[in-house]
Design a protein around this motif. Structure first.
Motif, PDB file in Angstrom:
ATOM      1  N   ARG A 114      -2.953   0.500  -3.771  1.00  0.00           N
ATOM      2  CA  ARG A 114      -2.623  -0.740  -3.063  1.00  0.00           C
ATOM      3  C   ARG A 114      -2.550  -1.868  -4.077  1.00  0.00           C
ATOM      4  O   ARG A 114      -3.084  -1.767  -5.190  1.00  0.00           O
ATOM      5  CB  ARG A 114      -3.654  -1.028  -1.975  1.00  0.00           C
ATOM      6  CG  ARG A 114      -5.092  -1.067  -2.479  1.00  0.00           C
ATOM      7  CD  ARG A 114      -6.095  -1.114  -1.339  1.00  0.00           C
ATOM      8  NE  ARG A 114      -7.469  -1.018  -1.827  1.00  0.00           N
ATOM      9  CZ  ARG A 114      -8.175  -2.062  -2.263  1.00  0.00           C
ATOM     10  NH1 ARG A 114      -7.626  -3.284  -2.282  1.00  0.00           N
ATOM     11  NH2 ARG A 114      -9.413  -1.897  -2.696  1.00  0.00           N
TER      12      ARG A 114
ATOM     13  N   ASP B 269       0.815  14.058  -6.301  1.00  0.00           N
ATOM     14  CA  ASP B 269       1.560  13.639  -7.480  1.00  0.00           C
ATOM     15  C   ASP B 269       2.261  14.844  -8.112  1.00  0.00           C
ATOM     16  O   ASP B 269       1.683  15.940  -8.199  1.00  0.00           O
ATOM     17  CB  ASP B 269       0.586  12.999  -8.480  1.00  0.00           C
ATOM     18  CG  ASP B 269       1.282  12.528  -9.729  1.00  0.00           C
ATOM     19  OD1 ASP B 269       1.875  11.449  -9.712  1.00  0.00           O
ATOM     20  OD2 ASP B 269       1.243  13.282 -10.730  1.00  0.00           O
TER      21      ASP B 269
ATOM     22  N   ILE C  94       5.956   2.557  -3.073  1.00  0.00           N
ATOM     23  CA  ILE C  94       4.575   2.783  -3.494  1.00  0.00           C
ATOM     24  C   ILE C  94       4.140   4.177  -3.022  1.00  0.00           C
ATOM     25  O   ILE C  94       4.225   4.487  -1.832  1.00  0.00           O
ATOM     26  CB  ILE C  94       3.633   1.728  -2.870  1.00  0.00           C
ATOM     27  CG1 ILE C  94       4.112   0.298  -3.180  1.00  0.00           C
ATOM     28  CG2 ILE C  94       2.204   1.935  -3.348  1.00  0.00           C
ATOM     29  CD1 ILE C  94       3.930  -0.150  -4.593  1.00  0.00           C
ATOM     30  N   THR C  95       3.717   5.020  -3.950  1.00  0.00           N
ATOM     31  CA  THR C  95       3.288   6.381  -3.579  1.00  0.00           C
ATOM     32  C   THR C  95       1.770   6.531  -3.569  1.00  0.00           C
ATOM     33  O   THR C  95       1.244   7.473  -2.976  1.00  0.00           O
ATOM     34  CB  THR C  95       3.875   7.412  -4.555  1.00  0.00           C
ATOM     35  OG1 THR C  95       3.420   7.112  -5.892  1.00  0.00           O
ATOM     36  CG2 THR C  95       5.396   7.402  -4.524  1.00  0.00           C
ATOM     37  N   HIS C  96       1.076   5.587  -4.227  1.00  0.00           N
ATOM     38  CA  HIS C  96      -0.385   5.714  -4.316  1.00  0.00           C
ATOM     39  C   HIS C  96      -0.980   4.336  -4.570  1.00  0.00           C
ATOM     40  O   HIS C  96      -0.413   3.522  -5.285  1.00  0.00           O
ATOM     41  CB  HIS C  96      -0.763   6.679  -5.453  1.00  0.00           C
ATOM     42  CG  HIS C  96      -2.210   7.063  -5.467  1.00  0.00           C
ATOM     43  ND1 HIS C  96      -3.163   6.318  -6.117  1.00  0.00           N
ATOM     44  CD2 HIS C  96      -2.871   8.119  -4.911  1.00  0.00           C
ATOM     45  CE1 HIS C  96      -4.353   6.896  -5.964  1.00  0.00           C
ATOM     46  NE2 HIS C  96      -4.193   7.996  -5.233  1.00  0.00           N
TER      47      HIS C  96
ATOM     48  N   ASN D  67       6.069   9.478 -11.353  1.00  0.00           N
ATOM     49  CA  ASN D  67       5.732   8.203 -10.734  1.00  0.00           C
ATOM     50  C   ASN D  67       5.197   7.249 -11.791  1.00  0.00           C
ATOM     51  O   ASN D  67       4.435   7.647 -12.672  1.00  0.00           O
ATOM     52  CB  ASN D  67       4.679   8.397  -9.638  1.00  0.00           C
ATOM     53  CG  ASN D  67       5.238   9.148  -8.441  1.00  0.00           C
ATOM     54  OD1 ASN D  67       6.447   9.129  -8.214  1.00  0.00           O
ATOM     55  ND2 ASN D  67       4.391   9.794  -7.682  1.00  0.00           N
TER      56      ASN D  67
ATOM     57  N   VAL E 259      -2.338   1.993  -8.551  1.00  0.00           N
ATOM     58  CA  VAL E 259      -0.991   1.945  -7.982  1.00  0.00           C
ATOM     59  C   VAL E 259      -0.032   2.844  -8.754  1.00  0.00           C
ATOM     60  O   VAL E 259       0.020   2.818  -9.994  1.00  0.00           O
ATOM     61  CB  VAL E 259      -0.441   0.496  -7.981  1.00  0.00           C
ATOM     62  CG1 VAL E 259       1.033   0.476  -7.550  1.00  0.00           C
ATOM     63  CG2 VAL E 259      -1.263  -0.365  -7.047  1.00  0.00           C
ATOM     64  N   LYS E 260       0.720   3.649  -8.008  1.00  0.00           N
ATOM     65  CA  LYS E 260       1.814   4.440  -8.569  1.00  0.00           C
ATOM     66  C   LYS E 260       3.070   4.165  -7.755  1.00  0.00           C
ATOM     67  O   LYS E 260       3.001   4.050  -6.524  1.00  0.00           O
ATOM     68  CB  LYS E 260       1.500   5.936  -8.546  1.00  0.00           C
ATOM     69  CG  LYS E 260       0.359   6.338  -9.492  1.00  0.00           C
ATOM     70  CD  LYS E 260       0.163   7.850  -9.496  1.00  0.00           C
ATOM     71  CE  LYS E 260      -0.963   8.252 -10.449  1.00  0.00           C
ATOM     72  NZ  LYS E 260      -1.150   9.715 -10.486  1.00  0.00           N
TER      73      LYS E 260
ATOM     74  N   GLU F   6       0.847  -1.185   0.000  1.00  0.00           N
ATOM     75  CA  GLU F   6       0.000   0.000   0.000  1.00  0.00           C
ATOM     76  C   GLU F   6       0.885   1.239   0.000  1.00  0.00           C
ATOM     77  O   GLU F   6       2.111   1.134   0.141  1.00  0.00           O
ATOM     78  CB  GLU F   6      -0.926   0.002   1.210  1.00  0.00           C
ATOM     79  CG  GLU F   6      -0.213  -0.028   2.529  1.00  0.00           C
ATOM     80  CD  GLU F   6      -1.172  -0.147   3.707  1.00  0.00           C
ATOM     81  OE1 GLU F   6      -0.765   0.240   4.809  1.00  0.00           O
ATOM     82  OE2 GLU F   6      -2.312  -0.624   3.518  1.00  0.00           O
ATOM     83  N   ALA F   7       0.268   2.413  -0.179  1.00  0.00           N
ATOM     84  CA  ALA F   7       1.024   3.660  -0.260  1.00  0.00           C
ATOM     85  C   ALA F   7       1.935   3.824   0.959  1.00  0.00           C
ATOM     86  O   ALA F   7       1.522   3.610   2.090  1.00  0.00           O
ATOM     87  CB  ALA F   7       0.073   4.854  -0.371  1.00  0.00           C
TER      88      ALA F   7
END
Length: 860
Positions: free
Chosen positions: A202, A378, A198-200, A170, A157-158, A140-141
């Motif tokens: 799940r 972002d 992970i930035t964003h 990203n 996901v990013k 997850e983030a």
């Protein structure tokens, strides 16, 4: 294994796993089979091995021999001084090698301590080093990816892969199979890599590689190589070997000449050994260390931190600077460069005149403000909101009048994001704002705008050719909010309102730095993980690409070239796009094979192998990862590419000053050898005693010579080409200078000897000794500049040298006039006439070198 190309069903079979994970017994077996999920160290050298390695250098071996010889002669002071020099150099080298090992430790620290996984359907947290292929990780983030993974379930996901791929955006991830083909690391959108975050969103993913089999592990293997040898180390090694042979031959000849003339064997043995010690420049390693340390101190004040002292000198020989783009040549900050608003006025009533696009930019995003007032979110969306904010469109105020009531989050399949806003002062009417890839939006337009699609595409292509990332905005109104938010329904019949062109812009100071590079004969090359078009546009703006002959090569294009094919074109390539870590290393190696000295700048983990293996690796101090810093030779504290130019200037100056020292000390030694060699041929006795030779070697040579490290840079230092890496340190007329000035010094010395023997017989040796000392002091003043007169550069422009000359003259006068010193050095007090005569005669060398420079300037 090309995990990114395989369907999920095949991957689960190959790994013998399921979406529920593996069982504990299987995990234990695989841990034994694959080993722990951690970066392995190469076998480290012990402290003793490191010290032995430092003491085995050829020049150090010569110094050890000199210390032994000095001990045999009975001069304990000289022996202790030489041993101190040996210890200092060994200690500095040991510290540098010890610090180099930290690069591997930094790689280890990039892994998270614990990972959340599924085993037999149960969620648990385990140490990341116990992960095995087939494990299912829950992400997850905020999580750092603990191993190389293949996503099988993703939700918006990013991943921040900038440290690994060099891309500032990203990366959006999904679980779809990729069509067959060659994919750069940054294009493998269904994969995640150890050490990225992970930035964003799940996700669930299969572990496909652990430990040294991961991409991070491959980088670690590339870091486990031997250190490259600097130009100075190569030249000094060659110098030391040649010098030892010459010294041995000359001393043998002098011994036999003296013996055949009737001198005692012991006298000639001591004289020959003393001359051998004199001919060995004991102070050279100390001068190099002092010069480099002095330069490092100066550079630190200019935001360049030197981790390995030889790097200071190496900068002066650099012919190529291979620079990472993101954060080094650019700001590492997405910025709106250009906007285009369509002429359609359908929705101008909702917004202020001609502000539809700015309103959309401010409203359609998930950006928020942090406690310190900075935008959070972002990087692309932050840039869009910042642009609108700079145009006096406050997002918070707009949301009061157009509150968001629903949204369709960004989806990598749709490549769009839609926000739905309530229009105030209406009977429930709502506004739909959609942002996304232009090629997708053009298929969602209403019938009226379809006729204008060719016109829109033309504008988009125009922006894309500038290297911009282009986003489109479209909108429409609805009478009410649908109960079912179906993207196929809501994101159709849209009206395109405009495009936004964005880019990570080049640093302003980098443009000037690139120009200075070229003036100094250094070729700048951009190496980036970004796309070809973007990289080319940035390179053109910076001046890296300046002609049609300058090539742009992608990682995929590079991968199909044989090594010979690549070497044939490597000197023409100015930009490398979408390259992986192995290819960066290949670029460095190819340039080095063409006898270039290569500097590599970077800030990411992906840059570390190239940083370590380049002739000089330069890491970014602000945005650089710990791995890149530990693998580098130098760190830019301000992340400013222009600082490299300052460092290059210092590097060239330091190497110039080291060459001046070598010229000074070898000319002085040459003068001593000529004097002792020629005296018997003219029927004169040996002019100097062993203790005189040692005094000249350690005091007259050493103290003023060391102050050459403080000499200011030559006026044309950044207008000349880098020094040819294949040139000997005795090139460019140095050998001739050493021979003719040394010969003149020898002639002046024995001329003084012959005169003094006939006029002042009891003082002849003191006068001879003093003339040789003062001749060398005149020489050191004259060689401060290669071409400019000492009178032009000023006697006081190097204050440490003025101090050293005063101290040396004072010590020499003490030897002449202090009775205690007379006994030790076998000298006699000179009359005022004799002292002034020695000063006048010794000035011959100074004037001769000044005339040499005057002649060179006339010939220019």
């Amino acid at each position: 294994m090309n995990w990114h190309l395989l369907p999920l069903s095949e991957i689960s079979q190959l790994l013998n796993t399921t979406p529920s994970g593996i069982d504990a017994i299987t995990a234990s077996e695989r841990l034994c089979e694959h080993g722990k999920n951690q970066i392995e160290d190469k076998k480290k050298k012990t402290i003793v091995q490191m010290l032995i390695c430092q003491l085995s250098d050829f020049m150090i071996l010569i110094l050890i021999a000199a210390a032994i010889v000095s001990g045999i002669i009975g001069d304990l002071t000289d022996t202790l001084i030489i041993l101190a020099i040996i210890f200092l150099n060994a200690l500095v080298g040991f510290i540098q090698e010890y610090q180099a090992e930290k690069a591997m430790e930094a790689l280890k620290k990039m892994a998270t301590n614990y990972a959340r996984i599924l085993r037999e359907g149960k969620t648990m947290d385990i140490p990341t080093y116990n992960l095995v292929p087939g494990d299912v990780v829950v992400l997850e983030a905020g999580n750092v990816i603990p191993a190389d993974i293949r996503f099988f379930e993703t939700h918006q996901v990013k991943v921040d892969e900038s440290a690994l791929t060099g891309e500032s955006n990203n990366a959006e991830k999904n679980s779809d199979d990729l069509p067959k083909g060659n994919y750069a690391l940054g294009d493998q959108v269904n994969m995640g890599y150890k050490g990225t975050s992970i930035t964003h969103g799940r996700a669930l993913a299969y572990v496909v590689a652990t430990g040294m089999r991961t991409e991070l592990g491959h980088i670690a293997k590339m870091l486990q190589t031997e250190e490259t040898t600097t130009p100075l180390q190569k030249r000094l090694a060659d110098f030391g070997k040649r010098l030892s042979v010459v010294i041995l031959i000359i001393c043998t000849i002098i011994f036999f000449i003296g013996w055949l003339r009737g001198e005692s064997v012991m006298t000639m043995l001591i004289t020959s050994i003393s001359l051998a010690v004199a001919a060995i420049p004991e102070a050279l390693p100390a001068l190099v260390t002092i010069a480099l340390a002095f330069g490092a101190k100066k550079l630190a004040k200019n935001n360049a931190l030197i981790r390995k002292l030889p790097a200071v000198e190496t900068l002066g020989s650099v012919t190529y600077i291979c620079s990472d783009k993101t954060g080094t040549l650019t700001l590492n900050k997405m910025t709106v460069q250009e906007i285009f608003e369509t002429s359609d006025t359908k929705y101008t009533a909702v917004f202020e005149e001609k502000n539809r696009l700015l309103h959309a930019m401010a409203l359609n995003n998930d950006v928020s403000k942090g406690e310190n007032g900075n935008w959070l979110g972002d990087s692309t969306e932050v840039a869009l909101v910042q642009y609108a904010n700079d145009k006096n469109l406050n997002r918070a105020e707009l949301e009061d009048t157009l509150p968001r009531i629903a949204e369709l989050p960004f989806d990598s399949k749709r490549k769009c994001m839609t926000t739905i806003h309530q229009i105030q002062n209406t009977t429930g009417e709502i506004m739909v704002i959609t942002k996304g890839a232009v090629d997708v939006l053009l298929h969602k337009l209403n019938a009226d705008q379809n006729l204008h699609i060719p016109e829109f595409e033309c504008k988009v292509n125009e922006m894309a050719e500038k290297g911009y990332r282009v986003l489109g905005y479209a909108m429409k109104t609805l009478s009410s909010l649908p109960e079912n938010l179906d993207s196929n329904e809501i994101e159709t019949g849209l009206t395109l309102i405009g495009f936004v062109g964005m880019i990570d812009p080049p640093r302003e100071e980098a443009r000037q730095a690139v120009l200075q590079c070229k003036e100094a004969g250094i070729i700048p090359v951009m190496i980036t993980g970004d796309h070809k078009l973007t990289a080319k546009a940035i390179a053109e703006k910076l001046g890296i690409i300046s002609s049609k002959e300058d090539l742009v090569l992608t990682g995929i294009e590079l991968s199909v070239l044989t090594q010979n094919e690549f070497i044939n074109i490597v000197e023409k390539v100015r930009v490398y796009a979408r390259v992986n870590p192995e290819q960066k290393l290949r670029i460095i190696t190819a340039l080095q094979s063409k006898n270039h000295f290569v500097a590599m700048t970077g800030d990411g983990v992906n840059d570390a192998p190239a940083l370590k293996n380049a002739d000089i690796g330069i890491a970014m101090g602000i945005n650089g990862t710990e791995v890149s810093k530990e693998a580098s030779h130098m760190i830019l504290l301000d992340d400013n590419f222009a600082t490299i130019i300052v460092a290059v200037q210092h590097g060239r100056k330091i190497f110039d000053n080291i060459l001046k020292f070598i010229k000074y000390i070898m000319t002085g030694n040459s003068g001593e050898i000529w004097a002792i060699f020629l005296a018997p041929l003219f029927g004169l006795p040996i002019p100097l005693m062993a203790i005189h030779i040692l005094w000249i070697n350690l005091v007259t040579d050493g103290l003023p010579g060391l102050t050459l490290a403080s000499e200011p840079a030559e006026a044309n230092i950044m207008k000349r080409q880098p020094r040819n890496s294949t040139e000997s340190i005795f090139s460019k007329g140095m050998t001739l200078h050493i021979l003719w000035v040394g010969f003149l010094m020898g002639i002046v010395t024995i001329g003084m000897q012959a005169y003094a023997i006939h006029v002042a017989n009891s003082h002849w040796q003191t006068m001879t000794f003093t003339v040789l000392c003062f001749s060398q002091l005149g020489h050191v003043m004259a060689i401060r500049s290669e071409r400019d007169s000492t009178f032009k550069i000023g006697f006081l422009s190097n204050k440490p040298m003025v101090g050293a000359l005063l101290i040396t003259v004072t010590l020499q006068l003490m030897i002449i006039y202090v009775p205690f010193c007379n006994e030790i050095f076998k000298t006699q007090p000179l009359t005022m006439y004799e002292l002034l005569l020695t000063l006048a005669v010794s000035s011959t060398v100074f004037w001769a070198v000044e005339i040499e420079k005057w002649i060179k300037n006339i010939k220019k």
